[in-house]
Design a protein around this motif. Structure first.
Motif, short mmCIF file in Angstrom:
data_model
loop_
_atom_site.label_atom_id
_atom_site.label_comp_id
_atom_site.label_asym_id
_atom_site.label_seq_id
_atom_site.Cartn_x
_atom_site.Cartn_y
_atom_site.Cartn_z
N GLU A 136 -15.65 -1.62 -0.46
CA GLU A 136 -15.32 -2.08 0.98
C GLU A 136 -16.33 -3.50 1.12
O GLU A 136 -15.92 -4.40 1.91
CB GLU A 136 -15.49 -0.86 1.86
N LEU A 139 -15.00 -6.22 -0.65
CA LEU A 139 -13.86 -6.66 -0.05
C LEU A 139 -14.22 -7.60 1.23
O LEU A 139 -13.59 -8.69 1.16
CB LEU A 139 -12.80 -5.56 0.28
N GLN A 142 -15.40 -10.87 -0.23
CA GLN A 142 -14.46 -11.55 -1.17
C GLN A 142 -13.32 -12.31 0.19
O GLN A 142 -12.42 -12.56 -0.40
CB GLN A 142 -13.46 -10.87 -2.11
N LYS A 143 -13.56 -11.93 1.26
CA LYS A 143 -12.42 -12.19 2.15
C LYS A 143 -12.03 -13.58 2.40
O LYS A 143 -10.79 -14.00 2.48
CB LYS A 143 -12.92 -12.14 3.57
N HIS A 292 -11.87 -3.14 -14.62
CA HIS A 292 -11.80 -3.49 -13.16
C HIS A 292 -11.05 -2.90 -12.48
O HIS A 292 -9.63 -2.78 -12.62
CB HIS A 292 -11.29 -4.99 -13.35
N ASN A 294 -8.84 -1.15 -9.27
CA ASN A 294 -7.90 -1.50 -8.33
C ASN A 294 -8.30 -1.20 -6.95
O ASN A 294 -7.61 -0.41 -6.45
CB ASN A 294 -6.27 -1.14 -8.59
N TYR A 295 -9.49 -1.92 -6.48
CA TYR A 295 -10.01 -1.43 -5.23
C TYR A 295 -9.39 -2.27 -4.11
O TYR A 295 -9.62 -1.84 -2.94
CB TYR A 295 -11.53 -1.82 -5.17
N TRP A 296 -8.39 -3.10 -4.39
CA TRP A 296 -7.58 -3.86 -3.25
C TRP A 296 -6.69 -2.85 -2.46
O TRP A 296 -6.44 -3.28 -1.23
CB TRP A 296 -6.74 -4.99 -3.84
N VAL A 297 -6.45 -1.79 -2.96
CA VAL A 297 -5.77 -0.61 -2.15
C VAL A 297 -6.33 -0.07 -1.13
O VAL A 297 -5.87 0.34 -0.32
CB VAL A 297 -4.94 0.44 -3.22
N GLN A 299 -7.55 -1.97 1.19
CA GLN A 299 -7.05 -2.69 2.25
C GLN A 299 -5.68 -2.04 2.81
O GLN A 299 -5.44 -2.32 4.08
CB GLN A 299 -6.57 -4.02 1.89
N GLU A 300 -5.08 -1.12 2.12
CA GLU A 300 -3.85 -0.57 2.74
C GLU A 300 -4.14 1.02 3.16
O GLU A 300 -3.25 1.70 3.36
CB GLU A 300 -2.89 -0.43 1.57
N GLY A 336 -17.49 -6.06 -8.67
CA GLY A 336 -16.31 -5.29 -8.83
C GLY A 336 -15.94 -4.51 -10.31
O GLY A 336 -15.01 -3.87 -10.43
#
Length: 699
Positions: A136, A139, A142-143, A292, A294-297, A299-300, A336
């Motif tokens: 988190e 993220l 990296q905003k 690597h 998939n930590y972008w999820v 955001q969902e 990450g």
């Protein structure tokens, strides 16, 4: 209409009278920092807004404990005026306080408090929540981030010959006693080579009658990239896409080859992600790779499993997430990516233990001795494109590789213990720019870029002790050039830099506290691969170059011509000489050995050195003509220099390019016979006179 003209007039007045009005812009400050650093390193934070140099004092910028108690701290502002460095802190939890008055007067911002932790050793992640918080924070950092790819560098040198009790070729490893594997290996008169999704096994005991006796096939989704041997074990290393996990798995497949014509599959061990490289030492196979998640999820508002997967066929068919006690966060990293290391005990027919550990903090290079593993990772800095776009670029991170972070583990079988980390200026070329000697770690780096005239490139040598504390250094070597190859040989180090000519530097590293440049040789061209012949001679393989004039820019520029191999005499360390040299082919000629040392053929009995080669020659208007492909074998001695002995070239019969399937990939020997291995054929020759004996076509 009158209102419109009043607005225009007001804007015009403001533009021509900047001294009367002060623009106050309310903006959000973003801070980029890692949460944890080692006691051996400085901690730093970069802001999206500049700070005032005269406000970097205790009244405005200071450090407290996590209980808000002020502690003494040395804090420096870097030249970009946006990065603060906190130096030499003891282990503990802290907060950096930056009062709003410290920020540039053109911005109206709030005071900032950034927590950070200094540690003496890396510990395991304690909870799923801690792991999720790491991503988190990543993220959040990296905003406003745009990542640019770093410049790729070319590989370099080679290694000592490894003694063979069976009078067969061995892999050209960097460190004696540390096996690296290759696409072709030889064992007990049999040649094993990679072909598509399989391994071909050729019986070469009778060089006049070569036989394909077995093809080990893998799934179409399984690509074998490397082979290695350990006693009667054949180890196939590859990448396989897993439908179960939806990701790639780096795998090691182990076979019993006691009967080479009937290999017996024993075990598969895998780790999620992509393989960086392997090593085998002290009866243990090490897989080193990156993964690597998939930590972008996040955001969902989803809660994914952010732990790497592992697989061991000895424990069943299921993929398992790595336990938290096997996961740690490396200091001063926030990219990450996991560095994953799997150690496999090869004793007792590969029935031994497997130990996998994951470290958050990716890696791009590695070096391994018999007792230690070093991995390197690039460090990026923010690059503001233009002062005119300062407000926009304040919110965009355009990182460029500037420095290198080094991580060290001691290894003892499957036991791996993290030692610490260090940072050095510049970027490392490859594993041959690194070395361990008497417990000290030596590394060559290049800082900057050769094309940047405002900040010219510089080259450095750093020597670190067993705890990665710097002992000595040689800095600012060959300004304006970059490293093309390097070689450490005990108490001497050799490095080749290049821009227009090829300086070979000889450096005395006997005293790690005071390494000293002894001599320098400048010749046309460059060597991008170095190999020791003996204690006082080096073989260099690279390219010849020539100077040309560009009528448009009215400047000279350098182009490569033919391949070139040189023998360097460094017996007089202060006066190195190019003792012997040969030109190979013409413009456009190349060999894999120039970027992959594994392609080097060596035979001590005959003093032979060779490599696959594809030959071209120059034609009109900078065009090139294909002349043939195969292999060339040279006798190289300190007394006689370099002599071509075997010209195993299949000449062109009108083709415009080489045939990929028949291009020689490796050259090996078994007893008195030499073999060239291509994807679709194996050829045998007498080693003493290179008389052709047999050709085996592999369909």
């Amino acid at each position: 209409m009158k209102k419109k003209w009043l607005v225009i007039l007001l804007i015009t007045v403001l533009a021509i009278m900047p001294g009367i009005f002060t623009w106050v812009i309310k903006t959000d400050v973003t801070a980029k920092a890692v949460s944890t650093s080692m006691t051996t390193q400085d901690w730093q934070v970069s802001f999206s807004v500049a700070l005032k140099k005269d406000k970097i004092i205790e009244d405005y910028v200071y450090v407290t404990t996590d209980k808000d108690k002020k502690v003494p701290a040395t804090i420096e502002l870097l030249e970009d005026r946006k990065t603060l460095v906190v130096k030499s802190m003891e282990a503990g939890s802290y907060q950096l306080h930056v009062k709003k008055e410290a920020f540039d007067h053109g911005f109206k911002v709030d005071s900032q408090v950034i927590p950070f932790t200094i540690i003496t050793t890396v510990t395991a992640v304690k909870s799923e929540q801690e792991l999720q918080q790491y991503f988190e924070q990543l993220l959040a950092n990296q905003k406003y981030t745009v990542w640019l790819e770093s410049e790729q560098s070319a590989p370099s040198a080679s290694s000592e010959d490894k003694a063979s009790t069976t009078n067969e070729s061995s892999t050209n490893n960097q460190v004696e006693g540390v096996e690296e594997g290759d696409i072709v290996v030889v064992n007990a008169g049999y040649i094993y080579s990679i072909k598509d999704q399989g391994i071909t096994v050729v019986n070469a005991k009778d060089p006049n009658n070569l036989k394909l006796v077995k093809t080990i096939k893998f799934k179409e989704s399984h690509y074998i990239t490397k082979l290695a041997l350990y006693d009667n074990l054949l180890i196939a290393i590859g990448d396989e896409y897993s439908q179960k996990t939806g990701t790639s798995m780096a795998t090691a497949s182990l076979y019993d080859i006691s009967n080479p014509e009937k290999p017996k599959h024993l075990r598969d061990v895998g780790q999620e992600g992509y393989l960086q490289d392997i090593r085998i030492t002290n009866d243990t196979l090490y897989l080193i790779g990156n993964m690597h998640p998939n930590y972008w999820v996040l955001q969902e508002q989803k809660v994914p499993d952010l732990k790497p997967k592992t697989f061991d066929s000895a424990e069943g068919k299921e993929f398992k997430s790595l336990p938290l006690e096997k996961i740690s966060i490396l200091p001063n990293t926030m990219d990450g990516t996991y560095s994953i290391i799997t150690a496999i005990d090869l004793k007792n027919g590969a029935k031994g233990t497997v130990n996998t550990k994951g470290y958050l903090g990716g890696s791009s290079g590695l070096y391994m001795s018999e007792n230690a593993l070093y991995v390197t990772a690039p460090i990026y800095e923010k690059n503001v494109i233009s002062p005119a776009t300062e407000r926009v670029m304040d919110r965009i991170w355009l990182p460029r590789t500037t420095d290198t972070q080094i991580f060290k583990w001691t290894v003892d079988g499957t036991a791996m213990n993290f030692v610490g980390s260090a940072e050095v200026k510049g970027t490392v070329l490859n594993q041959y720019s690194m070395d361990e000697h008497k417990g000290n770690f030596r590394i060559f780096t290049t800082e900057g870029n050769t094309w940047d005239e405002k900040n010219i490139s510089r080259n450095h040598l750093f020597i670190l002790d067993e705890h990665l504390q710097q002992l000595g250094a040689v800095k600012d070597l060959a300004p304006g050039e970059r490293i093309y190859s390097a070689r450490f040989m005990g108490e001497k180090a050799y490095v080749v830099t290049f821009k227009q000519v090829d300086p070979l530097f000889v450096i005395d590293v006997a005293n790690p506290n005071k390494p000293t440049v002894l001599g320098e040789l400048k010749i046309p061209g460059f060597s991008n691969y170095l190999h020791p012949l003996d204690d006082t001679h080096l073989i260099g393989i690279g390219y010849d170059t020539e100077q040309r004039y560009d009528a448009y820019t009215k400047q000279n520029f350098t182009v490569t011509t033919n391949m070139k191999m040189s023998l360097f005499d460094v017996s007089d360390f202060r006066n190195p000489k190019e003792q012997s040299t040969v030109k190979i082919g013409g413009k456009g000629s190349y060999s894999e050995v120039q970027h992959n040392p594994k392609a080097l053929f060596r035979n001590k009995e005959y003093s032979y050195f060779g490599f696959p080669v594809v030959l071209y020659e120059a034609a009109q208007k900078d065009n090139i003509i294909y002349k043939g492909q195969g292999a060339q074998i040279y006798e190289i001695t300190a007394d006689k220099g370099i002599t071509l002995k075997g010209n195993l070239i299949n000449a062109s019969t009108g083709e415009q390019y080489e045939n990929w399937a028949q291009t020689v990939q490796r050259v090996v020997y078994i007893n008195d016979t030499l073999y060239t291995i291509a994807r679709n054929e194996v050829k045998s020759y007498q080693l003493k006179d290179f008389k052709h004996l047999d050709t085996l076509t592999i369909k």
